[in-house]
Design a protein around this motif. Structure first.
Motif, PDB file in Angstrom:
ATOM      1  N   GLU A 280      40.599  70.155  46.651  1.00  0.00           N
ATOM      2  CA  GLU A 280      41.782  71.021  46.641  1.00  0.00           C
ATOM      3  C   GLU A 280      42.631  70.670  45.428  1.00  0.00           C
ATOM      4  O   GLU A 280      42.442  69.600  44.832  1.00  0.00           O
ATOM      5  CB  GLU A 280      42.565  70.852  47.948  1.00  0.00           C
ATOM      6  N   SER A 281      43.538  71.573  45.061  1.00  0.00           N
ATOM      7  CA  SER A 281      44.382  71.295  43.890  1.00  0.00           C
ATOM      8  C   SER A 281      45.759  70.871  44.341  1.00  0.00           C
ATOM      9  O   SER A 281      46.319  71.473  45.259  1.00  0.00           O
ATOM     10  CB  SER A 281      44.517  72.558  43.042  1.00  0.00           C
ATOM     11  N   ASN A 282      46.312  69.874  43.691  1.00  0.00           N
ATOM     12  CA  ASN A 282      47.714  69.523  43.894  1.00  0.00           C
ATOM     13  C   ASN A 282      48.508  70.335  42.870  1.00  0.00           C
ATOM     14  O   ASN A 282      48.384  70.117  41.657  1.00  0.00           O
ATOM     15  CB  ASN A 282      47.909  68.020  43.694  1.00  0.00           C
ATOM     16  N   GLU A 283      49.297  71.264  43.367  1.00  0.00           N
ATOM     17  CA  GLU A 283      49.933  72.225  42.454  1.00  0.00           C
ATOM     18  C   GLU A 283      51.187  71.683  41.794  1.00  0.00           C
ATOM     19  O   GLU A 283      51.782  72.339  40.952  1.00  0.00           O
ATOM     20  CB  GLU A 283      50.242  73.520  43.217  1.00  0.00           C
ATOM     21  N   THR A 284      51.638  70.497  42.217  1.00  0.00           N
ATOM     22  CA  THR A 284      52.917  70.009  41.681  1.00  0.00           C
ATOM     23  C   THR A 284      52.825  68.723  40.859  1.00  0.00           C
ATOM     24  O   THR A 284      53.758  68.399  40.135  1.00  0.00           O
ATOM     25  CB  THR A 284      53.927  69.753  42.819  1.00  0.00           C
ATOM     26  N   MET A 285      51.757  67.974  40.973  1.00  0.00           N
ATOM     27  CA  MET A 285      51.775  66.636  40.331  1.00  0.00           C
ATOM     28  C   MET A 285      51.568  66.672  38.814  1.00  0.00           C
ATOM     29  O   MET A 285      51.862  65.709  38.120  1.00  0.00           O
ATOM     30  CB  MET A 285      50.726  65.707  40.960  1.00  0.00           C
ATOM     31  N   GLY A 286      51.043  67.763  38.277  1.00  0.00           N
ATOM     32  CA  GLY A 286      50.693  67.759  36.861  1.00  0.00           C
ATOM     33  C   GLY A 286      49.522  66.816  36.645  1.00  0.00           C
ATOM     34  O   GLY A 286      48.667  66.666  37.522  1.00  0.00           O
ATOM     35  N   THR A 287      49.493  66.144  35.504  1.00  0.00           N
ATOM     36  CA  THR A 287      48.406  65.211  35.188  1.00  0.00           C
ATOM     37  C   THR A 287      49.021  63.870  34.814  1.00  0.00           C
ATOM     38  O   THR A 287      50.021  63.840  34.094  1.00  0.00           O
ATOM     39  CB  THR A 287      47.567  65.766  34.025  1.00  0.00           C
ATOM     40  N   TRP A 288      48.441  62.786  35.311  1.00  0.00           N
ATOM     41  CA  TRP A 288      48.973  61.455  35.047  1.00  0.00           C
ATOM     42  C   TRP A 288      47.973  60.662  34.190  1.00  0.00           C
ATOM     43  O   TRP A 288      46.772  60.652  34.499  1.00  0.00           O
ATOM     44  CB  TRP A 288      49.200  60.684  36.358  1.00  0.00           C
ATOM     45  N   PHE A 289      48.478  60.005  33.174  1.00  0.00           N
ATOM     46  CA  PHE A 289      47.620  59.122  32.367  1.00  0.00           C
ATOM     47  C   PHE A 289      47.879  57.676  32.798  1.00  0.00           C
ATOM     48  O   PHE A 289      49.036  57.289  32.983  1.00  0.00           O
ATOM     49  CB  PHE A 289      47.955  59.245  30.873  1.00  0.00           C
ATOM     50  N   HIS A 290      46.803  56.907  32.919  1.00  0.00           N
ATOM     51  CA  HIS A 290      46.944  55.485  33.280  1.00  0.00           C
ATOM     52  C   HIS A 290      46.242  54.609  32.249  1.00  0.00           C
ATOM     53  O   HIS A 290      45.194  54.988  31.708  1.00  0.00           O
ATOM     54  CB  HIS A 290      46.278  55.199  34.627  1.00  0.00           C
ATOM     55  N   LEU A 291      46.807  53.407  32.080  1.00  0.00           N
ATOM     56  CA  LEU A 291      46.211  52.430  31.153  1.00  0.00           C
ATOM     57  C   LEU A 291      46.005  51.104  31.861  1.00  0.00           C
ATOM     58  O   LEU A 291      46.831  50.703  32.690  1.00  0.00           O
ATOM     59  CB  LEU A 291      47.190  52.136  30.010  1.00  0.00           C
ATOM     60  N   ALA A 292      44.937  50.418  31.498  1.00  0.00           N
ATOM     61  CA  ALA A 292      44.768  49.021  31.923  1.00  0.00           C
ATOM     62  C   ALA A 292      44.256  48.258  30.718  1.00  0.00           C
ATOM     63  O   ALA A 292      43.431  48.780  29.947  1.00  0.00           O
ATOM     64  CB  ALA A 292      43.767  48.931  33.071  1.00  0.00           C
ATOM     65  N   SER A 293      44.755  47.032  30.545  1.00  0.00           N
ATOM     66  CA  SER A 293      44.235  46.222  29.432  1.00  0.00           C
ATOM     67  C   SER A 293      42.880  45.658  29.861  1.00  0.00           C
ATOM     68  O   SER A 293      42.607  45.516  31.057  1.00  0.00           O
ATOM     69  CB  SER A 293      45.208  45.103  29.087  1.00  0.00           C
ATOM     70  N   ARG A 294      42.048  45.334  28.869  1.00  0.00           N
ATOM     71  CA  ARG A 294      40.703  44.842  29.182  1.00  0.00           C
ATOM     72  C   ARG A 294      40.660  43.335  29.314  1.00  0.00           C
ATOM     73  O   ARG A 294      39.888  42.792  30.095  1.00  0.00           O
ATOM     74  CB  ARG A 294      39.719  45.298  28.103  1.00  0.00           C
ATOM     75  N   ASN A 295      41.487  42.648  28.509  1.00  0.00           N
ATOM     76  CA  ASN A 295      41.399  41.198  28.487  1.00  0.00           C
ATOM     77  C   ASN A 295      42.780  40.560  28.296  1.00  0.00           C
ATOM     78  O   ASN A 295      43.253  40.541  27.172  1.00  0.00           O
ATOM     79  CB  ASN A 295      40.474  40.792  27.323  1.00  0.00           C
ATOM     80  N   PRO A 296      43.450  40.127  29.323  1.00  0.00           N
ATOM     81  CA  PRO A 296      43.028  40.119  30.718  1.00  0.00           C
ATOM     82  C   PRO A 296      43.037  41.535  31.291  1.00  0.00           C
ATOM     83  O   PRO A 296      43.821  42.373  30.847  1.00  0.00           O
ATOM     84  CB  PRO A 296      44.100  39.257  31.399  1.00  0.00           C
TER      85      PRO A 296
END
Ligand SMILES: CCCCCCCCCCCCCCCC(=O)OC/C=C(C)/C=C/C=C(C)/C=C/C1=C(C)CCCC1(C)C
Ligand SMILES: [Fe+2]
Length: 563
Positions: A280-296
């Protein structure tokens, strides 16, 4: 790069037709030339069987996995193909019906069994498909065909025999992983998948399968979760098809295309629904970008937000100073693109195909830039985050939520890279609103199935992307895009339907685009052989050679070149 070609003859219907596997490799007829240094195999996978007995598969992602192989040796080319002996395939062949539910096609209980036994089959736990029709990738010295579930299938890349089915859940806390892992220079494989944890806690896990072990043991046994991304919604993870990696970061884009877990865990088992019914589509959240570092390996709690889009393929990401550049093949809006990829739509006559594509999300190649230095602002910004509810009126909200103050960066564009128009604006609620730079856009003309010079440029600053051009979803050209200048090149021939172009670097080549592109083309017109492997010069997309065979190929999604 926008195509104006029409397809009134409907030759594209051929790529959605069942074909036979081959008993042995066939020799192709070469015109032009095959580079002498090209000694290896092109392996590709896609659906090859679109019905079982009298039961049709309904969706593009349902047909049974068929592996194709072109071998190159001494400038000669042979072609071979074989169905993967997955449980889904073997049981379908044995019982002459759809036994395991596929992406858009439900399996029903065996009509020959009595009513009581059928009733209990309905309540049995869900049998997840192992139909590995999406991609092939190496793990250690082995090769696996995959879909997006927890099952991957080891194949012999020479004979195309099926060797074994591996259940990743035995080694990792994931419910499935993407068909687009990243493979490091040392052979380590990184991937991402949904994890439905205890108490229904939801997360996206990045996993690592280490390189080949000294003791030659199976690297899968040593695989582990390296970092977790949180989910924007408690019971609804987003669908993930690929993710990004730079030298120091993992990039995960959480889109509004959601899997409703409650539907998945309850309704499906009882009512015989399929995977498509659980989205299903969430019509209100838009799109979220996430980051995680690799080391650590650590999740970074930036709150990057933008408007809604569907995302299947990352092109590339890289770090530049204090920014991460993220290039994506997007489809605008929250409406799930897969709703438009039923075979009935794609096999329609050309005018109908166009009508349906006009209603679907529209493609755009976009560059987003994520600023890494937002600490000094977040420390005195109002940071109790609340999910934003007003995305439909986003533009209005950006103006009312942000203000420019001499002490803070709120309301200002945080991107200072000189070469881009992409922006990132810190808002009063602590979120950072991203606007992209458009790298390519043409109505209903997609640059999709992107490829780069992966060994040289993955995770690094780069210039060229190659892709399959989709004209109202019909693949009808090969494209090259200079992501710095937006210059484009196209290879196209009438009534010809190519596949994702794989880049192979010329040995000793100095430039990023010193290499060739390999694509398989279906050309059903009577004047030529119906299918061929095409070799293009990656510099300008001029033809180097082709190897023609007497057969056509059903659509293939992804694959690899194995030197
Ligand atoms: C090559 C030419 C194609 C012609 C038309 C194409 C138009 C394409 C538009 C562009 C975008 C393309 C994206 C391609 C994506 C792709 O290859 O997708 C295949 C995806 C598949 C088969 C996914 C299967 C996923 C499954 C079975 C997931 C199962 C799960 C859930 C839904 C929830 C619970 C977990 C679990 C079991 C993993
Ligand atoms: Fe894909």
């Amino acid at each position: 790069m926008g195509s104006r070609v029409e397809h009134p003859a409907g030759g594209y219907k051929k790529i959605f037709e069942t074909c036979q596997e081959l008993a042995e490799p066939i020799e192709a007829q070469v015109t032009g030339h095959i580079p002498r240094w090209l000694t290896g195999s092109l392996l590709r996978v896609g659906p090859g069987l679109f019905e079982v007995g009298d039961q049709p598969f309904h969706h593009l992602f349902d047909g049974q996995a068929l592996i194709h192989k072109f071998d190159f040796k001494n400038s000669k080319v042979t072609y071979y193909r074989k169905f993967v002996r997955t449980d889904a395939y073997v049981r379908a062949m044995t019982e002459n019906r759809v036994v395991i539910t596929e992406f858009g096609t439900a399996a029903y209980p065996d009509p020959c069994r009595n009513i009581f036994s059928r009733f209990f089959t309905y309540f049995q736990s869900i049998e997840i498909t192992d139909n590995c029709l999406v991609n092939i990738y190496p793990i250690g010295e082995d090769f696996y065909a995959c879909t997006e579930t927890n099952y991957i299938t080891k194949i012999n890349p020479e004979t195309l025999e099926t060797l074994k089915k591996v259940d990743l859940c035995r080694y990792l806390s994931v419910n499935g992983v993407t068909a687009h892992p990243h493979v490091d220079k040392d052979g380590a494989v990184y991937n991402i998948g949904n994890c439905f944890g205890k108490n229904m806690s939801l997360a996206y896990n990045v996993v690592k399968i280490p390189p080949l072990q000294k003791d030659k043991s199976d690297p899968i046994e040593k695989s582990k979760v390296v970092v977790q991304f949180p989910s924007s919604e408690r019971f609804k993870p987003s669908y993930i098809h690929s993710f990004g990696i730079t030298e120091n970061y993992f990039v995960f884009v959480e889109t509004p295309v959601k899997i409703n877990l409650l539907k998945f865990l309850s309704a499906w088992a009882v009512r015989g629904t399929n995977y498509m019914d659980c989205f299903e589509s969430n019509e209100t959240m838009g799109t979220w970008f996430h980051l995680a570092s690799r080391n650590p390996a650590e999740y970074k709690d930036y709150k990057f937000r933008t408007s809604a889009f569907n995302l299947f393929h990352h092109i590339n990401c890289y770090e530049d100073q204090d920014f991460i550049v993220v290039d994506l093949c997007t489809w605008k809006g929250f409406d799930f693109l897969y709703n438009y990829l039923y075979l009935a739509n794609l096999r329609n006559n050309w005018e109908e195909v166009k009508k349906s594509a006009n209603l679907a999300p529209q493609p755009e190649v976009r560059r987003y830039i994520l600023p890494l230095k937002v600490d000094q602002v977040s420390s005195y910004s109002y940071f109790t985050f609340q999910p934003l509810l007003m995305y439909k009126e986003e533009k209005k909200k950006v103006i009312s939520d942000t203000y420019t103050s001499p002490q803070t960066a709120q309301g200002k564009n945080l991107i200072s890279l000189p070469y881009t128009t992409a922006t990132a604006v810190l808002r009063r609620d602590g979120t950072i609103w991203l606007e992209p730079e458009v790298l390519f856009s043409s109505p209903r003309q997609a640059f999709e199935f992107p490829q780069i010079n992966y060994s040289r440029s993955c995770g690094k600053d780069y210039t060229y992307a190659y892709g399959l051009g989709l004209n109202h979803f019909i693949p009808d050209r090969i494209c090259k895009l200079n992501v710095k200048t937006k210059e484009t090149w196209v290879w196209q021939e009438p009534d010809s339907y190519p596949s994702e172009p794989l880049f192979v670097q010329t040995p000793g080549g100095l430039e990023e685009d010193d290499g060739i592109l390999l694509t398989i083309v279906v050309s059903p017109g009577a004047a030529q052989k119906p299918g061929y492997l095409l070799i293009l010069n990656a510099r300008d997309l001029s033809e180097i050679g082709r190897a023609e065979v007497e057969v056509t190929f059903p659509v293939t999604f992804h694959g690899i070149y194995k030197p």
